[in-house]
Motif scaffolding. Sequence first.
Motif, PDB file in Angstrom:
ATOM      1  N   ASN A  68      29.347  13.566  33.534  1.00 12.19           N
ATOM      2  CA  ASN A  68      28.024  13.038  33.849  1.00 12.19           C
ATOM      3  C   ASN A  68      26.968  13.778  33.051  1.00 12.19           C
ATOM      4  N   ASN A  69      25.940  13.066  32.632  1.00 11.79           N
ATOM      5  CA  ASN A  69      24.844  13.684  31.900  1.00 11.79           C
ATOM      6  C   ASN A  69      24.183  14.785  32.729  1.00 11.79           C
ATOM      7  N   HIS A  70      24.021  14.557  34.040  1.00 14.30           N
ATOM      8  CA  HIS A  70      23.338  15.573  34.851  1.00 14.30           C
ATOM      9  C   HIS A  70      24.134  16.882  34.933  1.00 14.30           C
ATOM     10  N   VAL A  71      25.425  16.844  34.641  1.00 12.23           N
ATOM     11  CA  VAL A  71      26.242  18.062  34.655  1.00 12.23           C
ATOM     12  C   VAL A  71      25.912  18.951  33.454  1.00 12.23           C
ATOM     13  N   ILE A  72      25.575  18.360  32.317  1.00 14.82           N
ATOM     14  CA  ILE A  72      25.367  19.137  31.091  1.00 14.82           C
ATOM     15  C   ILE A  72      23.922  19.093  30.592  1.00 14.82           C
ATOM     16  N   ASP A  73      23.047  18.445  31.327  1.00 14.58           N
ATOM     17  CA  ASP A  73      21.654  18.286  30.905  1.00 14.58           C
ATOM     18  C   ASP A  73      20.999  19.641  30.650  1.00 14.58           C
ATOM     19  N   ASN A  74      20.371  19.798  29.507  1.00 14.74           N
ATOM     20  CA  ASN A  74      19.675  21.021  29.082  1.00 14.74           C
ATOM     21  C   ASN A  74      20.605  22.222  28.884  1.00 14.74           C
ATOM     22  N   ALA A  75      21.871  21.991  28.659  1.00  9.90           N
ATOM     23  CA  ALA A  75      22.824  23.087  28.495  1.00  9.90           C
ATOM     24  C   ALA A  75      22.626  23.795  27.164  1.00  9.90           C
ATOM     25  N   ASP A  76      22.686  25.120  27.208  1.00 12.28           N
ATOM     26  CA  ASP A  76      22.726  25.924  25.995  1.00 12.28           C
ATOM     27  C   ASP A  76      24.170  26.230  25.622  1.00 12.28           C
ATOM     28  N   ASP A  77      25.051  26.221  26.627  1.00 14.94           N
ATOM     29  CA  ASP A  77      26.460  26.528  26.425  1.00 14.94           C
ATOM     30  C   ASP A  77      27.271  25.703  27.419  1.00 14.94           C
ATOM     31  N   ILE A  78      28.361  25.101  26.956  1.00 11.57           N
ATOM     32  CA  ILE A  78      29.229  24.304  27.836  1.00 11.57           C
ATOM     33  C   ILE A  78      30.647  24.841  27.710  1.00 11.57           C
ATOM     34  N   GLU A  79      31.228  25.197  28.842  1.00 12.00           N
ATOM     35  CA  GLU A  79      32.585  25.729  28.879  1.00 12.00           C
ATOM     36  C   GLU A  79      33.461  24.802  29.720  1.00 12.00           C
ATOM     37  N   ILE A  80      34.645  24.523  29.216  1.00 10.60           N
ATOM     38  CA  ILE A  80      35.614  23.665  29.898  1.00 10.60           C
ATOM     39  C   ILE A  80      36.778  24.530  30.362  1.00 10.60           C
ATOM     40  N   THR A  81      37.196  24.316  31.609  1.00 10.15           N
ATOM     41  CA  THR A  81      38.390  24.977  32.124  1.00 10.15           C
ATOM     42  C   THR A  81      39.386  23.906  32.529  1.00 10.15           C
ATOM     43  N   LEU A  82      40.586  23.992  31.953  1.00 19.07           N
ATOM     44  CA  LEU A  82      41.647  23.050  32.283  1.00 19.07           C
ATOM     45  C   LEU A  82      42.344  23.467  33.572  1.00 19.07           C
ATOM     46  N   ASN A  83      43.158  22.589  34.094  1.00 19.73           N
ATOM     47  CA  ASN A  83      43.915  22.861  35.311  1.00 19.73           C
ATOM     48  C   ASN A  83      44.827  24.084  35.146  1.00 19.73           C
ATOM     49  N   ASN A  84      45.277  24.350  33.914  1.00 18.28           N
ATOM     50  CA  ASN A  84      46.140  25.512  33.659  1.00 18.28           C
ATOM     51  C   ASN A  84      45.334  26.800  33.434  1.00 18.28           C
ATOM     52  N   LYS A  85      44.032  26.755  33.702  1.00 19.82           N
ATOM     53  CA  LYS A  85      43.100  27.900  33.624  1.00 19.82           C
ATOM     54  C   LYS A  85      42.697  28.284  32.207  1.00 19.82           C
ATOM     55  N   LYS A  86      43.077  27.520  31.192  1.00 23.26           N
ATOM     56  CA  LYS A  86      42.641  27.804  29.829  1.00 23.26           C
ATOM     57  C   LYS A  86      41.191  27.346  29.671  1.00 23.26           C
ATOM     58  N   ASN A  87      40.409  28.166  28.946  1.00 18.93           N
ATOM     59  CA  ASN A  87      38.985  27.883  28.735  1.00 18.93           C
ATOM     60  C   ASN A  87      38.727  27.491  27.288  1.00 18.93           C
ATOM     61  N   TYR A  88      37.772  26.586  27.112  1.00 23.25           N
ATOM     62  CA  TYR A  88      37.374  26.112  25.791  1.00 23.25           C
ATOM     63  C   TYR A  88      35.863  25.970  25.749  1.00 23.25           C
ATOM     64  N   LYS A  89      35.288  26.257  24.586  1.00 25.18           N
ATOM     65  CA  LYS A  89      33.870  25.977  24.364  1.00 25.18           C
ATOM     66  C   LYS A  89      33.771  24.510  23.958  1.00 25.18           C
ATOM     67  N   ALA A  90      32.855  23.791  24.577  1.00 26.50           N
ATOM     68  CA  ALA A  90      32.700  22.366  24.294  1.00 26.50           C
ATOM     69  C   ALA A  90      31.450  22.109  23.465  1.00 26.50           C
ATOM     70  N   ASP A  96      23.735   9.931  27.519  1.00 27.50           N
ATOM     71  CA  ASP A  96      22.841   8.844  27.908  1.00 27.50           C
ATOM     72  C   ASP A  96      22.354   9.137  29.328  1.00 27.50           C
ATOM     73  N   ALA A  97      21.117   9.620  29.429  1.00 21.22           N
ATOM     74  CA  ALA A  97      20.564   9.992  30.732  1.00 21.22           C
ATOM     75  C   ALA A  97      20.404   8.782  31.643  1.00 21.22           C
ATOM     76  N   THR A  98      20.054   7.635  31.083  1.00 20.05           N
ATOM     77  CA  THR A  98      19.851   6.434  31.895  1.00 20.05           C
ATOM     78  C   THR A  98      21.118   6.031  32.629  1.00 20.05           C
ATOM     79  N   ASN A  99      22.259   6.110  31.961  1.00 18.31           N
ATOM     80  CA  ASN A  99      23.540   5.750  32.580  1.00 18.31           C
ATOM     81  C   ASN A  99      24.300   6.966  33.109  1.00 18.31           C
ATOM     82  N   ASP A 100      23.698   8.149  33.012  1.00 22.98           N
ATOM     83  CA  ASP A 100      24.258   9.411  33.508  1.00 22.98           C
ATOM     84  C   ASP A 100      25.678   9.656  32.992  1.00 22.98           C
TER      85      ASP A 100
END
Length: 149
Positions: A68-90, A96-100
């Motif tokens: 969702n756009n509201h999850v990452i809106d205005n982010a300076d850094d985005i980190e993803i964690t998979l189910n296996n606990k591995k982390n990635y920089k996204a 699209d804010a209108t469609n979130d």
Amino acid sequence: MVAAEKTDFVAAAERSLNAVVHVKNTSVSTSRDPFADFFYGSGRGRGRQQVGTGSGVLISTDGYIITNNHVIDNADDIEITLNNKKNYKATLIGADATNDIALLKIEGTSFESIPFGNSDNVRVGEWVLAVGNPYNLTSTVTAGIVSAK
């Protein structure tokens, strides 16, 4: 027809858990201090780190993620964690804010993904699963019934 108490969601949950990711958004906002402005002059803002979280879904094996756009809106850094606990920089590909909705990308290959379905085929009364990572919990699953279209 199978009785509701005989419905087993284990296989569907197992097929989706590894494709649902945790999204962590870090941003720095500058807040104004009216007392500092009065005593020391204007222009002295203080940086404050904010962290937001949400869920996303890997939609391709090469690392594209829908969230969702509201999850990452205005982010300076985005980190993803998979189910296996591995982390990635996204990287934010587009939003699209209108469609979130937002599209992210992590580097790598051979990720487990979930294909798009056709929502026109969903019928009222069908069972559905919601898989996510709310409140920093890992890989939650809940079931519901389509109540309207």
